[in-house]
Design a protein around this motif. Structure first.
Motif, PDB file in Angstrom:
ATOM      1  N   GLN A 106      34.024  55.882  43.757  1.00  0.00           N
ATOM      2  CA  GLN A 106      33.860  56.947  44.742  1.00  0.00           C
ATOM      3  C   GLN A 106      33.515  56.416  46.121  1.00  0.00           C
ATOM      4  N   ARG A 107      32.989  55.199  46.182  1.00  0.00           N
ATOM      5  CA  ARG A 107      32.533  54.636  47.453  1.00  0.00           C
ATOM      6  C   ARG A 107      33.234  53.342  47.847  1.00  0.00           C
ATOM      7  N   ALA A 108      34.066  52.815  46.954  1.00  0.00           N
ATOM      8  CA  ALA A 108      34.719  51.537  47.254  1.00  0.00           C
ATOM      9  C   ALA A 108      35.885  51.319  46.299  1.00  0.00           C
ATOM     10  N   ASP A 109      36.825  50.471  46.706  1.00  0.00           N
ATOM     11  CA  ASP A 109      37.803  49.956  45.753  1.00  0.00           C
ATOM     12  C   ASP A 109      37.078  48.945  44.863  1.00  0.00           C
ATOM     13  N   LEU A 110      37.518  48.804  43.626  1.00  0.00           N
ATOM     14  CA  LEU A 110      36.828  47.941  42.671  1.00  0.00           C
ATOM     15  C   LEU A 110      37.762  46.844  42.175  1.00  0.00           C
ATOM     16  N   LEU A 111      37.290  45.617  42.258  1.00  0.00           N
ATOM     17  CA  LEU A 111      38.017  44.466  41.736  1.00  0.00           C
ATOM     18  C   LEU A 111      37.194  43.839  40.617  1.00  0.00           C
ATOM     19  N   PHE A 112      37.729  43.889  39.405  1.00  0.00           N
ATOM     20  CA  PHE A 112      37.079  43.262  38.257  1.00  0.00           C
ATOM     21  C   PHE A 112      37.832  41.977  37.912  1.00  0.00           C
ATOM     22  N   VAL A 113      37.080  40.928  37.620  1.00  0.00           N
ATOM     23  CA  VAL A 113      37.669  39.640  37.267  1.00  0.00           C
ATOM     24  C   VAL A 113      36.976  39.118  36.019  1.00  0.00           C
ATOM     25  N   ASP A 114      37.758  38.632  35.082  1.00  0.00           N
ATOM     26  CA  ASP A 114      37.171  37.971  33.915  1.00  0.00           C
ATOM     27  C   ASP A 114      36.911  36.518  34.273  1.00  0.00           C
ATOM     28  N   ASN A 115      35.665  36.250  34.621  1.00  0.00           N
ATOM     29  CA  ASN A 115      35.229  34.962  35.166  1.00  0.00           C
ATOM     30  C   ASN A 115      34.058  34.422  34.355  1.00  0.00           C
ATOM     31  N   PRO A 116      34.004  33.101  34.094  1.00  0.00           N
ATOM     32  CA  PRO A 116      34.994  32.056  34.387  1.00  0.00           C
ATOM     33  C   PRO A 116      36.190  32.134  33.430  1.00  0.00           C
ATOM     34  N   VAL A 117      37.140  31.214  33.604  1.00  0.00           N
ATOM     35  CA  VAL A 117      38.268  31.176  32.680  1.00  0.00           C
ATOM     36  C   VAL A 117      37.733  31.005  31.253  1.00  0.00           C
ATOM     37  N   GLY A 118      38.352  31.729  30.325  1.00  0.00           N
ATOM     38  CA  GLY A 118      37.862  31.773  28.951  1.00  0.00           C
ATOM     39  C   GLY A 118      37.117  33.057  28.657  1.00  0.00           C
TER      40      GLY A 118
END
Length: 396
Positions: A106-118
């Motif tokens: 509602q207040r921002a675009d959201l970027l989710f990342v599966d971090n670290p690799v694995g």
């Protein structure tokens, strides 16, 4: 949960987008309306990082106040932002795939990342490629951001905020410094809006010393249990000062066992509950009695990933079922969360290393840093609040 109720959320039509970016090629898939986009970036040979971007329906483009993007960094090490942060905490849908009224979208675009690799859907083709330090994780994340931002003028208009919980706080401060350096070198085109650290594991020494007194004050430990806790915390302090970080990690495991045994099984991720009472709790008392608390978080993630299919099968069932089907691009031999133990084990030598100096360095470079805490997640009391960072109370 009936499959009929889920099928409407699995979009039959997918829009395939390709970006020719010099740093790394990105093959992204998204929804036809452009509200969601996801894909993989090969951050190193045979090391693949998965990301998922949501664009807010409330987005307002204003030159004087540009719409922000939040990069959510989950803890662990080995916890999936794409799964846990997205569906259990701040994303648009909950684990029943019902709209979440409190979503941060509602207040921002959201970027989710599966971090670290694995972690999560991210994977390595050789377990030796798992990162061993927070700095290595930051390098991979910076590579991913280069791939996403450098060729996308629209993304570059929005300030990026790093918001992290638990161990993700260590990722956030090292990534923040990596971003600042990459931007100054002209290698990364984005504006860093700020960093927010929620219940973050940035000073393990301070955190382990807080557990005994806090649990004694809320009557979960008696004086004898608190003394035992403080004694092991003192040992951890000495090991950290000597740079004996693997030994400190082993002592941290011993400390958790002592607290569990003397507190009637307090939940380390919500101290108002007993272990196993919280739906987000890590593991049961039967597992703790086997002396494996050092793997509590990674075991918890593995148990989610291996949940059986069908309704009520847990987050692992959701991520390896209907969500994997929707995303289309997850390799068949990749199961969400299956490599989380590798991630945790690879970072054992960095797990207890403090990142307080990095917080100070971020502030000295003019980066806005916010630290907030609550009773949920690890029991902490960050020393960063004494180092000039902005602070606000809260619950992550």
């Amino acid at each position: 949960m009936e499959k009929k109720g889920l099928s409407s959320l699995v979009l039959p039509l997918l829009l395939v987008l390709s970006f020719n970016i010099s740093e790394r090629p990105v093959d992204a898939i998204g929804t036809p309306d452009g509200s969601e986009e996801w894909g993989y970036v090969q951050v190193r040979p045979k090391a693949h990082m998965f990301w998922w971007l949501y664009r807010s329906p409330q987005r307002v483009d204003n030159a004087s106040s540009p719409w922000p993007i939040i990069l959510w960094l989950q803890g662990g090490p080995g916890a999936s932002g794409v799964g846990i942060g997205n569906f259990q905490e701040v994303g648009p849908l909950d684990t029943d795939l019902k709209p979440r009224n409190s979503t941060w979208l509602q207040r921002a675009d959201l970027l989710f990342v599966d971090n670290p690799v694995g972690t999560g859907y991210s994977y390595v083709e050789d377990e030796k490629l798992c990162v061993k330090t927070d700095e290595e994780a930051a390098t991979d994340l910076t590579t991913l951001l280069q791939a996403l931002f450098n060729g996308n003028a629209n993304l570059q208009k929005s300030p990026l905020y790093l918001i992290a919980e638990s161990y993700g706080g260590k990722y956030a401060v090292t990534l923040g410094l990596s971003i600042v350096d990459a931007v100054q070198r002209g290698e990364l085109k984005l504006k860093l809006g700020g960093v927010a650290l929620g219940d973050s594991w940035i000073s393990p020494e301070d955190f382990v010393f807080s557990w005994g007194p806090l649990l004694r004050d809320v009557s979960r430990l008696d004086s004898n249990g608190a003394d035992k806790s403080n004694s092991i915390a003192e040992e951890i302090k000495q090991q950290i000062q000597k740079g004996e970080y693997v030994d400190a990690t082993n002592s941290w495991s011993q400390l958790e066992n002592v607290i569990i045994e003397n507190s009637n099984g307090v939940d380390f991720y919500n101290f108002l509950l007993d272990d196993g009472s919280d739906p987000l709790s890590i593991t049961g008392a039967d597992q703790l009695s086997e002396g494996i608390t050092m793997k509590r978080y990674s075991m918890y993630l593995s148990s989610k990933a291996s949940s059986s299919g069908g309704g009520g099968g847990g987050l692992g069932s959701l991520m390896n079922g209907v969500i994997k089907e929707k995303l289309k691009i997850i390799p068949k031999d990749v199961s969400w969360g299956a490599q989380s133990n590798l991630v945790f084990n690879a970072l054992m030598g960095d797990f207890m290393k403090p990142r307080i100096n990095e917080v100070d360095e971020l502030i000295s470079k003019g980066v806005n840093v916010t630290v907030y805490n609550g009773q949920v997640d690890v029991i902490v009391q960050p020393r960063a609040q004494k180092h000039g960072s902005k602070s606000s109370g809260g619950k992550d």
